[in-house]
Motif scaffolding. Structure first.
Motif, PDB file in Angstrom:
ATOM      1  N   PHE A  94       0.830  -1.206   0.000  1.00  0.00           N
ATOM      2  CA  PHE A  94       0.000   0.000   0.000  1.00  0.00           C
ATOM      3  C   PHE A  94       0.867   1.261   0.000  1.00  0.00           C
ATOM      4  CE2 PHE A  94      -2.473   3.292   2.189  1.00  0.00           C
ATOM      5  CZ  PHE A  94      -3.550   3.359   1.317  1.00  0.00           C
ATOM      6  N   ALA A  95       1.950   1.243   0.781  1.00  0.00           N
ATOM      7  CA  ALA A  95       2.859   2.394   0.801  1.00  0.00           C
ATOM      8  C   ALA A  95       3.506   2.599  -0.566  1.00  0.00           C
ATOM      9  CB  ALA A  95       3.927   2.200   1.882  1.00  0.00           C
ATOM     10  N   PHE A  96       3.895   1.501  -1.237  1.00  0.00           N
ATOM     11  CA  PHE A  96       4.477   1.615  -2.571  1.00  0.00           C
ATOM     12  C   PHE A  96       3.462   2.177  -3.556  1.00  0.00           C
ATOM     13  CE2 PHE A  96       5.145  -0.243  -6.798  1.00  0.00           C
ATOM     14  CZ  PHE A  96       6.366   0.338  -7.096  1.00  0.00           C
ATOM     15  N   ARG A  97       2.216   1.739  -3.441  1.00  0.00           N
ATOM     16  CA  ARG A  97       1.179   2.245  -4.346  1.00  0.00           C
ATOM     17  C   ARG A  97       0.965   3.739  -4.151  1.00  0.00           C
ATOM     18  NH1 ARG A  97      -5.177   0.690  -4.506  1.00  0.00           N
ATOM     19  NH2 ARG A  97      -5.642   1.860  -6.372  1.00  0.00           N
ATOM     20  N   MET A  98       0.915   4.176  -2.902  1.00  0.00           N
ATOM     21  CA  MET A  98       0.718   5.607  -2.640  1.00  0.00           C
ATOM     22  C   MET A  98       1.936   6.409  -3.093  1.00  0.00           C
ATOM     23  SD  MET A  98      -2.242   6.192  -1.467  1.00  0.00           S
ATOM     24  CE  MET A  98      -2.903   4.917  -2.502  1.00  0.00           C
ATOM     25  N   LEU A  99       3.128   5.886  -2.881  1.00  0.00           N
ATOM     26  CA  LEU A  99       4.341   6.575  -3.330  1.00  0.00           C
ATOM     27  C   LEU A  99       4.374   6.678  -4.848  1.00  0.00           C
ATOM     28  CD1 LEU A  99       7.091   7.792  -2.521  1.00  0.00           C
ATOM     29  CD2 LEU A  99       8.045   5.519  -2.847  1.00  0.00           C
ATOM     30  N   ARG A 100       3.958   5.606  -5.526  1.00  0.00           N
ATOM     31  CA  ARG A 100       3.919   5.630  -6.982  1.00  0.00           C
ATOM     32  C   ARG A 100       2.928   6.679  -7.480  1.00  0.00           C
ATOM     33  NH1 ARG A 100       1.365   0.574  -9.507  1.00  0.00           N
ATOM     34  NH2 ARG A 100      -0.457   1.788  -8.966  1.00  0.00           N
ATOM     35  N   LYS A 101       1.795   6.795  -6.814  1.00  0.00           N
ATOM     36  CA  LYS A 101       0.817   7.796  -7.218  1.00  0.00           C
ATOM     37  C   LYS A 101       1.338   9.215  -6.985  1.00  0.00           C
ATOM     38  CE  LYS A 101      -3.447   5.229  -6.847  1.00  0.00           C
ATOM     39  NZ  LYS A 101      -4.009   5.476  -8.153  1.00  0.00           N
ATOM     40  N   VAL A 102       2.036   9.429  -5.889  1.00  0.00           N
ATOM     41  CA  VAL A 102       2.564  10.758  -5.596  1.00  0.00           C
ATOM     42  C   VAL A 102       3.678  11.127  -6.573  1.00  0.00           C
ATOM     43  CG1 VAL A 102       3.867  12.081  -3.882  1.00  0.00           C
ATOM     44  CG2 VAL A 102       1.878  10.758  -3.182  1.00  0.00           C
ATOM     45  N   VAL A 103       4.549  10.177  -6.873  1.00  0.00           N
ATOM     46  CA  VAL A 103       5.678  10.468  -7.763  1.00  0.00           C
ATOM     47  C   VAL A 103       5.182  10.775  -9.173  1.00  0.00           C
ATOM     48  CG1 VAL A 103       7.677   9.406  -8.899  1.00  0.00           C
ATOM     49  CG2 VAL A 103       7.397   9.210  -6.438  1.00  0.00           C
ATOM     50  N   THR A 104       4.136  10.096  -9.618  1.00  0.00           N
ATOM     51  CA  THR A 104       3.603  10.354 -10.971  1.00  0.00           C
ATOM     52  C   THR A 104       2.509  11.412 -10.955  1.00  0.00           C
ATOM     53  OG1 THR A 104       2.017   8.554 -10.752  1.00  0.00           O
ATOM     54  CG2 THR A 104       4.152   8.028 -11.759  1.00  0.00           C
ATOM     55  N   LEU A 105       2.402  12.153  -9.873  1.00  0.00           N
ATOM     56  CA  LEU A 105       1.421  13.240  -9.729  1.00  0.00           C
ATOM     57  C   LEU A 105      -0.011  12.762  -9.974  1.00  0.00           C
ATOM     58  CD1 LEU A 105       3.416  16.095 -11.434  1.00  0.00           C
ATOM     59  CD2 LEU A 105       3.202  15.611  -9.010  1.00  0.00           C
ATOM     60  N   PHE A 106      -0.337  11.610  -9.403  1.00  0.00           N
ATOM     61  CA  PHE A 106      -1.684  11.031  -9.419  1.00  0.00           C
ATOM     62  C   PHE A 106      -2.180  10.749 -10.837  1.00  0.00           C
ATOM     63  CE2 PHE A 106      -1.172  13.585  -5.620  1.00  0.00           C
ATOM     64  CZ  PHE A 106      -1.384  12.622  -4.656  1.00  0.00           C
ATOM     65  N   GLN A 107      -1.257  10.496 -11.773  1.00  0.00           N
ATOM     66  CA  GLN A 107      -1.629  10.192 -13.133  1.00  0.00           C
ATOM     67  C   GLN A 107      -1.654   8.700 -13.422  1.00  0.00           C
ATOM     68  OE1 GLN A 107      -2.545  12.525 -15.464  1.00  0.00           O
ATOM     69  NE2 GLN A 107      -2.460  13.911 -13.723  1.00  0.00           N
TER      70      GLN A 107
END
Length: 108
Positions: A94-107
């Motif tokens: 879950f932390a990786f998923r949220m980090l991935r969303k933040v790094v790609t600016l929720f795209q």
């Protein structure tokens, strides 16, 4: 006559390069100022979030107290089925998923 035109042309190009360098310096100053203001804003926002107290239902209960109330048989099967590492793996996913969303600016 062409010597004077060449001198004026050289002076104009030198003056244009000075103006261009001044514009670039001003642009760098403004971007640094924007970064500084954003840093102050996010620091204040982080301080505001940290100052919010945790609710009582989160502080009075935890996994340790829940596991300590279980019987030995249940704890044995939790250990056999690796529930502890499974919960840790779910949390890290879950932390990786949220980090991935933040790094790609929720795209993504």
């Amino acid at each position: 006559m062409s010597g004077i035109v060449n001198a004026i042309s050289a002076f104009a190009s030198w003056l244009l390069s000075i103006v261009g360098k001044a514009f670039l310096a001003l642009w760098d100053l403004l971007t640094d100022l924007c970064v500084g203001v954003a840093d102050l804003f996010f620091t204040a926002l982080a301080a505001l979030v940290v100052s919010i107290p945790a609710p009582d239902f989160l502080t009075s209960h935890g996994l340790q107290s829940a596991f300590s109330q279980m019987s030995g048989d249940v704890l044995y099967f939790l250990g056999v089925f690796n529930v502890g590492p499974g919960i840790a793996m779910l949390g890290s996913a879950f932390a990786f998923r949220m980090l991935r969303k933040v790094v790609t600016l929720f795209q993504w």
